[in-house]
Design a protein around this motif. Structure first.
Motif: not given
Length: 709
Positions: A413-428
């Protein structure tokens, strides 16, 4: 057994009395005063007034602060406190907070003006931290009382406190004692002065005696009401956090802008995947980037079906839902390695409705710069011209989309607009990657991501990344790479001890680190005796501060020794032992936390910019805020907005959010609950008290205890 839910909201009659307004039919009189919903804080730079200001900031409750230590400050006189608006008398402040019962010099015209203002409009006064003396309704501590440390003392809410402003507490108010060598609190314990109209709300045992002394109580005299607090505190200490709500409710009569609730959410990252294990000999994690390539042998930690059964039973016993951030490739790899079998995935999918689920990307790939892991610490790869090599938009998008498809095929049961990237990567990520991956925002847009997790320890402020708004998560110091308590303690010792003691020396390089150890912990007992109590206190501190940000751990913490549960039990059991059933922990999913944080930020910005006005006349509250900003308020149960019930119940009141169209909102305060005790001597004009004596403030109170960000 469930306790009866209590409401402590005041009646219209009680509120009118508290504000000094005429009762009955006279409420509609055109001369009835207008009382603005704003607090006046008079500060001497001490921690107690700062703590109350911080509480109002968190709730979004407007206040004006005057610092007595600053030259050129406004003078507090009759014109500063009150005036006339459209022919109607106006009290500019609904409450006054002073650093003590009288912080001004003898014969001060400012204290005289404040006392007259409080009498005229029935405005209450909080003495944030004052010496116990007859001028504050108490005997001197030398008359059978006590002055000194109350570290570790268990104070208690009295029957009057439970029936009044502290009714959301079960009774116990424990005082912190985090270090046997450091003074963390100081108090003056005393009983009411003979003949004083004083009601203790919170008491503690007087050392060496069978009697108890007041720590918080109400003193009624000369037509004025004072909340007399005789212990010192800062905004981070548990004892203040427990009492802060009641102080606010007392001084506002239960009618104020802003609201606070107590939140707790726990995200479990890397579900279906395995986490690499700490090597106690190498002091690094083979298979991860902190170990040189080829050094050591990876020894992964992965949950089992029995761990899932334990998790679901724990959720049921604690009436709490965990949020599982999953990586579908972890199950695909397991099935490839075991002839199509993955008992863990089968069990989790069968029990999928017992959890909330968050997309954590398919393989847990690092989505920032291309990493050069041939060196420790790793660095970003660069192009020939020196520019950073980034993970591409397509690669990021694939990680998001593939994991979503895998989860949907498994029926999660997903909310498709939520995301946790691995290690919060992509962010500074400092120091290696000082800016976001420029392809992250476009990839989030490609996949309809609106809410993106960030690490509060390095990215604490909510911000926009492409179409997504960040939600900062608190990391718990229950390490992802430890399945056993001995491994956790070994790594903890490595990080937080000096080089001379065999540690990393991080504390020598960064003295601001708050979890440093004077000596290594015993690997057999250190987790239970030191780490669990500390992490429990830190997380519970976030809860008691009304902070909705989630905490995050890893699936490895639910496996093997199941290291997370002692901390989580400490938070939940500790909370339930302190609060009544009508003040529950609020357990929100990720996007709802994001919405709450976004609402708060917009509201607080409007309040700080002076764009919000609110006042009360009789039983009517009028609020004006900018168009598009949602208004938040705390009001008595039964309050209505245009005839519709306002808000939802919490802690004996109602609170909530209401959209503003830029036009005044009109709320009608309820009138269905009993009135409090009347103010005695309302017509009196007693003398202004002498200046309050100097109080003791331990050095430790001037700074927060160990916290994690």
């Amino acid at each position: 057994m469930k306790r009866t839910i209590r409401t402590t909201a005041l009646t219209v009659g009680a509120l009118v009395a508290a504000l000094g307004l005429p009762t009955g039919a006279a409420q509609a009189d055109a001369t009835a005063p207008r009382v603005d919903l704003r607090t006046l804080i008079v500060s001497d730079g001490g921690p107690a007034t700062d703590a109350i200001a911080a509480e109002l900031d968190t709730a979004g409750t407007p206040y004006t602060e005057i610092d007595l230590t600053q030259s050129g400050r406004p003078v507090i006189d009759a014109g500063f406190l009150a005036d006339t608006v459209d022919g109607r008398p106006r009290a500019k402040y609904q409450a006054v907070v002073l650093p003590n019962d009288n912080p001004f010099p003898a014969g001060s015209a400012e204290m005289t003006a404040l006392a007259a203002y409080e009498r005229t409009y029935g405005v209450p006064q909080v003495d944030a931290y004052t010496y116990a003396r007859p001028e504050a309704g108490l005997q001197y501590p030398t008359a059978g009382g006590y002055s000194g440390s109350i570290d570790g003392v268990q104070a208690q809410v009295t029957a009057a406190g439970k029936a009044g402003p502290f009714g959301y507490l079960d009774g116990a108010v424990p005082f912190e004692d985090n270090s046997p060598t450091v003074g963390e609190s100081y108090a003056y314990l005393a009983q009411p002065a003979p003949g004083a109209d004083f009601t203790p709300y919170v008491e503690a045992p007087i050392p060496g005696r069978s009697t108890r002394g007041s720590l918080v109580g109400e003193y009624r005299h000369d037509g004025r009401r004072e909340l007399v607090v005789t212990f010192v505190y800062n905004q981070y200490q548990e004892q203040f956090r427990l009492l802060a709500r009641g102080i606010t409710e007392w001084m506002t009569g239960g009618v104020h802008l802003g609201a606070t609730r107590n939140y707790f959410a726990v995200h479990v990252d890397d579900v279906f995947a395995a986490d690499d294990r700490w090597d106690t000999q190498l002091n690094c994690t083979p298979g991860d980037v902190d170990c040189p390539i080829g050094e050591g042998s990876p020894d992964p930690i992965r949950m089992t079906p029995a761990d899932v059964d334990h998790a679901t039973a724990w959720e049921r016993d604690h009436d709490f839902t965990l949020d599982l951030a999953y990586n579908g490739a972890g199950s695909v790899d397991q099935r490839a390695d075991d002839n199509g079998v993955d008992q863990l995935a089968d069990k989790l999918i069968a029990d999928r409705d017992k959890f909330r689920w968050i997309n954590h990307t398919y393989t847990h790939a690092f989505l920032g710069c291309r990493q050069d892991v041939t060196v420790v610490p790793w660095k970003c790869e660069t192009n020939a011209d020196g520019s950073t090599k980034w993970v591409s938009r397509q690669d990021i998008s694939d990680e998001i989309a593939l994991n979503r498809v895998w989860g949907q095929s498994a029926g999660l049961p997903l909310q498709n607009d939520e995301l946790v990237t691995g290690e919060h990567s992509g962010l500074k990520l400092l120091p290696q990657q000082p800016s976001d991956n420029p392809y992250l925002g476009p990839a989030l847009s490609d996949n309809g991501v609106a809410w993106l997790a960030s690490d509060n320890s390095r990215d604490p402020v909510q911000r926009q990344v492409g179409p997504a708004t960040t939600i900062s998560r608190y990391p718990m110091n229950v390490f992802y790479n430890a399945g056993h308590a001995s491994e956790q303690v070994d790594e903890y010792n490595w990080i937080y001890t000096s080089r001379a003691q065999g540690g990393s020396g991080i504390c020598e390089d960064n003295p601001a680190t708050t979890t440093c150890l004077p000596a290594p912990l015993d690997t057999a007992t250190g987790y239970t005796d030191h780490i669990v109590p500390l992490e429990t206190r830190i997380a519970l501190g976030h809860v008691l501060a009304g902070d909705p940000k989630p905490h995050f751990i890893h699936q490895s913490n639910l496996a093997e020794d199941r290291l997370a549960y002692p901390v989580l039990n400490g938070v939940l059991d500790g909370y339930h032992a302190l609060f009544t059933d009508d003040t529950p922990l609020v357990n929100l999913r990720m996007k709802d936390i994001g919405i709450e944080l976004k609402r708060r930020a917009a509201w607080q910005a409007a309040v700080q910019a002076g764009q919000v006005t609110a006042y009360r006349i009789g039983d009517t509250v009028t609020v004006t805020a900018p168009k598009g900003v949602e208004v938040t308020a705390t009001l008595p149960t039964g309050t209505t907005l245009n005839g519709t019930p306002f808000g939802t119940p919490y802690a004996g009141a109602v609170s909530g959010w209401t959209p503003s169209a830029g036009q005044p909102l009109t709320l009608t305060v309820a009138s269905s609950t009993p009135a409090p005790a009347a103010v005695h001597g309302a017509a009196g004009h007693g003398p202004v008290t002498a200046p309050a004596p100097r109080t003791q403030v331990p050095a430790e109170v001037s700074r927060p205890a160990a916290t994690a960000s």
